[in-house]
Design a protein around this motif. Structure first.
Motif, PDB file in Angstrom:
ATOM      1  N   ASP B 155      -3.553  11.715  -2.252  1.00 18.59           N
ATOM      2  CA  ASP B 155      -4.207  11.416  -3.582  1.00 18.59           C
ATOM      3  C   ASP B 155      -3.074  10.986  -4.237  1.00 18.59           C
ATOM      4  N   LEU B 156      -3.297   9.744  -4.453  1.00 18.54           N
ATOM      5  CA  LEU B 156      -2.304   8.988  -5.229  1.00 18.54           C
ATOM      6  C   LEU B 156      -1.996   9.402  -6.767  1.00 18.54           C
ATOM      7  N   TYR B 242       6.176   9.234  -8.541  1.00 15.35           N
ATOM      8  CA  TYR B 242       7.139   8.301  -9.310  1.00 15.35           C
ATOM      9  C   TYR B 242       6.715   6.798  -9.215  1.00 15.35           C
ATOM     10  N   LEU B 243       6.679   6.447  -7.902  1.00 13.97           N
ATOM     11  CA  LEU B 243       6.424   5.345  -7.478  1.00 13.97           C
ATOM     12  C   LEU B 243       4.745   4.760  -8.009  1.00 13.97           C
ATOM     13  N   ALA B 244       4.113   5.761  -7.628  1.00 13.65           N
ATOM     14  CA  ALA B 244       2.532   5.432  -7.907  1.00 13.65           C
ATOM     15  C   ALA B 244       2.109   5.089  -9.207  1.00 13.65           C
ATOM     16  N   LYS B 252       0.853  -1.496  -3.580  1.00 17.16           N
ATOM     17  CA  LYS B 252       1.109  -1.646  -2.315  1.00 17.16           C
ATOM     18  C   LYS B 252       0.974  -0.364  -1.306  1.00 17.16           C
ATOM     19  N   LEU B 253       1.247   0.638  -2.177  1.00 18.77           N
ATOM     20  CA  LEU B 253       0.971   1.898  -1.699  1.00 18.77           C
ATOM     21  C   LEU B 253      -0.594   2.239  -1.224  1.00 18.77           C
ATOM     22  N   VAL B 254      -1.456   1.724  -2.171  1.00 19.42           N
ATOM     23  CA  VAL B 254      -2.974   1.852  -1.822  1.00 19.42           C
ATOM     24  C   VAL B 254      -3.313   1.042  -0.672  1.00 19.42           C
ATOM     25  N   ASP B 255      -2.562   0.026  -0.590  1.00 18.77           N
ATOM     26  CA  ASP B 255      -2.814  -1.017   0.668  1.00 18.77           C
ATOM     27  C   ASP B 255      -2.313  -0.188   1.832  1.00 18.77           C
ATOM     28  N   ILE B 256      -1.164   0.233   2.102  1.00 22.90           N
ATOM     29  CA  ILE B 256      -0.746   0.866   3.081  1.00 22.90           C
ATOM     30  C   ILE B 256      -1.641   2.215   3.526  1.00 22.90           C
ATOM     31  N   GLU B 261      -3.137   3.324   8.927  1.00 20.16           N
ATOM     32  CA  GLU B 261      -2.007   3.884   9.826  1.00 20.16           C
ATOM     33  C   GLU B 261      -0.780   3.291   9.197  1.00 20.16           C
ATOM     34  N   PHE B 262       0.511   4.021   9.725  1.00 20.59           N
ATOM     35  CA  PHE B 262       1.521   3.881   9.066  1.00 20.59           C
ATOM     36  C   PHE B 262       2.731   3.274   9.846  1.00 20.59           C
ATOM     37  N   LEU B 263       2.901   1.891   9.856  1.00 12.77           N
ATOM     38  CA  LEU B 263       3.729   1.420  10.919  1.00 12.77           C
ATOM     39  C   LEU B 263       5.184   1.533  10.361  1.00 12.77           C
ATOM     40  N   PRO B 264       6.224   1.604  11.415  1.00 11.05           N
ATOM     41  CA  PRO B 264       7.582   1.745  10.882  1.00 11.05           C
ATOM     42  C   PRO B 264       8.031   0.810   9.928  1.00 11.05           C
ATOM     43  N   GLU B 265       7.541  -0.531   9.908  1.00  9.95           N
ATOM     44  CA  GLU B 265       8.288  -1.342   8.723  1.00  9.95           C
ATOM     45  C   GLU B 265       7.673  -0.959   7.501  1.00  9.95           C
ATOM     46  N   GLU B 266       6.380  -0.384   7.403  1.00  5.50           N
ATOM     47  CA  GLU B 266       5.894   0.014   6.100  1.00  5.50           C
ATOM     48  C   GLU B 266       6.547   1.202   5.534  1.00  5.50           C
ATOM     49  N   LEU B 267       6.930   2.215   6.431  1.00  6.50           N
ATOM     50  CA  LEU B 267       7.485   3.292   6.210  1.00  6.50           C
ATOM     51  C   LEU B 267       8.824   2.815   5.402  1.00  6.50           C
ATOM     52  N   LEU B 268       9.686   1.900   6.074  1.00 10.12           N
ATOM     53  CA  LEU B 268      10.969   1.492   5.822  1.00 10.12           C
ATOM     54  C   LEU B 268      10.631   0.805   4.494  1.00 10.12           C
ATOM     55  N   ASN B 269       9.692   0.041   4.247  1.00  6.24           N
ATOM     56  CA  ASN B 269       9.426  -0.540   2.833  1.00  6.24           C
ATOM     57  C   ASN B 269       9.297   0.529   1.877  1.00  6.24           C
ATOM     58  N   ILE B 270       8.702   1.729   2.025  1.00  8.77           N
ATOM     59  CA  ILE B 270       8.468   2.835   1.169  1.00  8.77           C
ATOM     60  C   ILE B 270       9.748   3.301   0.678  1.00  8.77           C
ATOM     61  N   LYS B 271      10.444   3.632   1.985  1.00 10.60           N
ATOM     62  CA  LYS B 271      11.905   3.922   1.756  1.00 10.60           C
ATOM     63  C   LYS B 271      12.774   3.282   0.686  1.00 10.60           C
TER      64      LYS B 271
END
Lengths: 322, 322
Positions: B155-156, B242-244, B252-256, B261-271
């Protein structure tokens, strides 16, 4: 609570226990509340609280102290059921969807924890230190027994002794503890306390043996859950243990288990074998032995109305068909 | 227990607590024993037992009574971790496989129950009725908080307020209770008890905020578990909240999240977003506010060695990098 309807005194007392249970389980968390309400509506025989209250009448009946204890043991029992259903992947209990089926295993874990903590809260506030210590050991044994059972799944070499030890921990211990709690609160004579505890123990054994027998019943309505569920989960009870001792049936059971899936016609076969082999009669005979012991314990108790209620309970459970 | 190594007194006391814990968790059930041994070996900072013992030094230090309480709160904490891991489907904790990963969710359910019952047993035998009542309420709140957290997954729109309430229940309450248990046993002054409890509360909040921050760390070793595990489980903590709140990142978060599914590159982006957006600084600032409050509470306490230890603990947690 239909088994108590003929016994207006204990029935009234159990309605009071329901109120205590409801009050103890209030929560601001709405999903938790819904889950818990569902559990309460699905009902149950409330045997354990009844044992607390009835045992409490053999000395000085301290109703005020007994009510929270009775509520506590029933909530404890509910907690073990909720957690059991996670392990069994059960969808239906007492004819209603389980917490884990409705909201997921995750919710069921914490709902069970909530129930456990409420039970402890009720009980610890109302017993002596020594009683609390014994009850803790009962809970420890229940957890250990559940893990034993889990590890022994699909083991056709389970012996009758293994099974009896398992149900002693799983069920009979809490029946005994319920009787003990009531007896101790009433400060009855050691002799009466002994017979009450042993009545609980023997009744619990008979109760579980018969309950396990229900798994082979044709009547899903009677059961409140699909039949042969225990078998499908690898929990082998007396009828299966009996079958597995006969080579004719053992090899067929091995084939079914090894196939990895349990087709309806296979489960039906198993049900038929259980019926034709004498397994049902064997199981009923063992249940009767424990029941007779329970009635023997009762006969050593003073002939007060509570004893009549306990006898009535034993009779009801004995007639419980299966 | 490395954070205590510089503090030889409390370190020695905590070794004694370990013995109490080990003794309380003995079982004849071998798989249960293995699971529990694994938990004990994986270690942990033992903050909660330390708080019990340290708080107990502000009046009359009753070591004999405090030891089982300290052991009890740590076992309680272990129980919540074991059950948490079921819900999070976690495979690693403190660098070791979780009970649920090693033996399955089923074993983890009853192992957690076993731990809960042992914790209750230890605690109830050593506290006043009123303390037990308060502790029961803490446990109730923890369960309710866990279910809240479970329901609020993905829940964003989770607000900072929601998050703070959640960690108050999940973590700070038990820190407070640990301090309270020690303070009450010592019969210290009400003023000292107040400051001890509030130190616990504020420390707990700071601790959890920083712990949640670790989820965005690069160092899986530091963490003892894979990073962004919270996010992957839908647990949104301060950096994500905070990001949301910033449209640029929210979409971008909503899209992910919607992708399922959470691909490694997406998680890296979030980081990376968390780092570049100021979310880390924001989170650290909030942690610092609670930490400062905790230190303030300490300054109102008498300057005894236990206070130094508590200050040392706060410093260690403050420096904990992330």
């Amino acid at each position: 609570m239909s088994i108590w309807k003929k016994d207006s005194h204990i029935y009234t007392e159990l309605l009071e226990v329901e109120k205590h249970i409801g009050k103890a389980l209030k929560s601001r968390q709405s999903t938790l509340t819904k889950g818990v309400e569902g559990l309460l509506e699905a009902g149950g025989k409330r045997v354990r609280p009844a044992l607390v209250l009835l045992s409490g009448q053999f000395g000085e009946y301290d109703r005020k102290k007994l009510m929270p204890l009775a509520a506590g043991v029933e909530i404890l029992h509910m907690a073990t059921l909720v957690h059991d259903d996670i392990i069994d992947d059960a969808d239906i209990r007492r004819g209603a969807p389980t917490i884990q089926a409705k909201w997921g295993k995750d919710m069921a874990v914490f709902t069970g924890d909530f129930l456990l903590t409420r039970a402890f809260s009720l009980i610890t506030q109302n017993v002596e230190l020594e009683s609390m210590h014994k009850l803790s050991n009962v809970l420890k044994a229940i957890c250990e027994g559940e893990i034993d059972q889990y590890e022994a799944r699909f083991d056709l070499d389970t012996s009758v002794g293994d099974y009896l030890k398992r149900i002693a921990r799983k069920t009979a211990l809490l029946f005994t503890a319920s009787c003990r709690l009531g007896a101790e609160q009433s400060h009855c004579t050691p002799r009466n306390a002994f017979n009450l505890r042993h009545y609980g123990q023997n009744l619990g054994m008979a109760f579980q043996i018969k309950d396990d027998l229900l798994d082979f019943s044709d009547d899903q309505e009677v059961l409140g859950k699909p039949s042969l569920a225990d078998f499908a989960n690898g929990i082998f009870t007396l009828p299966i243990i009996y079958l597995a001792r006969k080579e004719k049936y053992r090899s067929k059971l091995v084939d079914i288990i090894n196939s990895g899936e349990f087709l309806p016609e296979e489960l039906l076969n198993i049900k038929n074998w259980v019926h034709e082999s004498g397994a049902i009669e064997y199981t009923k005979a063992l249940a009767k032995r424990y029941m007779d012991r329970a009635l023997n314990n009762l006969s050593a108790l003073p002939p007060i109305p509570a004893r009549d209620s306990m006898e009535h309970l034993a009779m009801e459970l004995r007639e419980r068909d299966y």
